[in-house]
Enzyme design. Sequence first.
Site, PDB file in Angstrom:
ATOM      1  N   ASP A 142     -10.034  27.965  -7.066  1.00 15.85           N
ATOM      2  CA  ASP A 142     -10.716  28.909  -7.959  1.00 15.85           C
ATOM      3  C   ASP A 142     -11.980  28.267  -8.523  1.00 15.85           C
ATOM      4  OD1 ASP A 142      -8.463  30.481  -7.675  1.00 15.85           O
ATOM      5  OD2 ASP A 142      -7.545  29.693  -9.513  1.00 15.85           O
TER       6      ASP A 142
HETATM    7  N1  URA Z   1      -3.648  27.914  -7.426  1.00 16.98           N
HETATM    8  C1  URA Z   1      -4.439  28.448  -8.362  1.00 16.98           C
HETATM    9  O1  URA Z   1      -3.982  29.191  -9.213  1.00 16.98           O
HETATM   10  N2  URA Z   1      -5.739  28.144  -8.331  1.00 16.98           N
HETATM   11  C2  URA Z   1      -6.279  27.334  -7.432  1.00 16.98           C
HETATM   12  O2  URA Z   1      -7.491  27.100  -7.447  1.00 16.98           O
HETATM   13  C3  URA Z   1      -5.446  26.788  -6.457  1.00 16.98           C
HETATM   14  C4  URA Z   1      -4.127  27.111  -6.478  1.00 16.98           C
END
Ligand code: URA
Length: 252
Positions: A104
């Site tokens: 993310d």
């Molecule tokens: N899980 C998440 O919630 N965010 C990420 O960036 C990777 C795995």
Amino acid sequence: MERLQKILANADVASRRASGEIIKEGRVTVNGKIIREPGAKFNSFACEIRVDGQLIHVHDKKIYIMLNKPKGYISTVYDPQGRRTILDLVPPMGVRLFPVGRLDQDTEGLLLLTNDGDATHVLTHPKFEIYKTYLAVVKGVPGEDRLDLLRDGVRLPSGHTSSPAVVRLIKASGSCALVEIKIGEGRKRQVREMFDIIGHPVTSLTRTRLGELVMGDLEVGSWRHLTQAEESWIQRMAARSGEGITSCKKIL
Ligand code: URA
């Protein structure tokens, strides 16, 4: 002989999935004949393969970069909205690099960039169960009963039940806790959703490990090439890419 889709991805035409679409759209010719079947097999060194009339250049050089992604960067190679992408953090390597999975925008940590479509497939597809490890700072201090829910699997908003996770509380202070979580899947925002479900939202998330790849003390925003031992592991994984394919259509 290799699948046409894979040949295109290895020649940096596009990601493997996008290459499949390009083929289905009838934009690819092999020895002058339009091929619309992404799984059709050819010897890339013996055929003339064109995309939109342009000859593609087949090469074998595989590049693997480990990046410690900072917050604020998105895990794509191009953003139509002009936001900062992970490619702003690495110099041009002379090949088209793609991220292996996504982090993310607000997640930090280990992100692998490569032009190896097979490795990407194996490291991201849940059926290969390559474990990813994260450190999550969460609100409140989850008790073992709450963490057990993650260990057993929780129902995500998408309806999918998460596979069993390996979870351990590392540190607790009055209002927050540091938890290590290891999962074999990588659905969008999965770790955040899992902690939301048990009532302890994530305030900060860092990926520290992807299979045998360990981020160690690589600084935030820095990158490095994989070591030889790490590359050997990746190549062993990439070799598993064809597993589960039971039939291949012969076109020629
Ligand atoms: N899980 C998440 O919630 N965010 C990420 O960036 C990777 C795995």
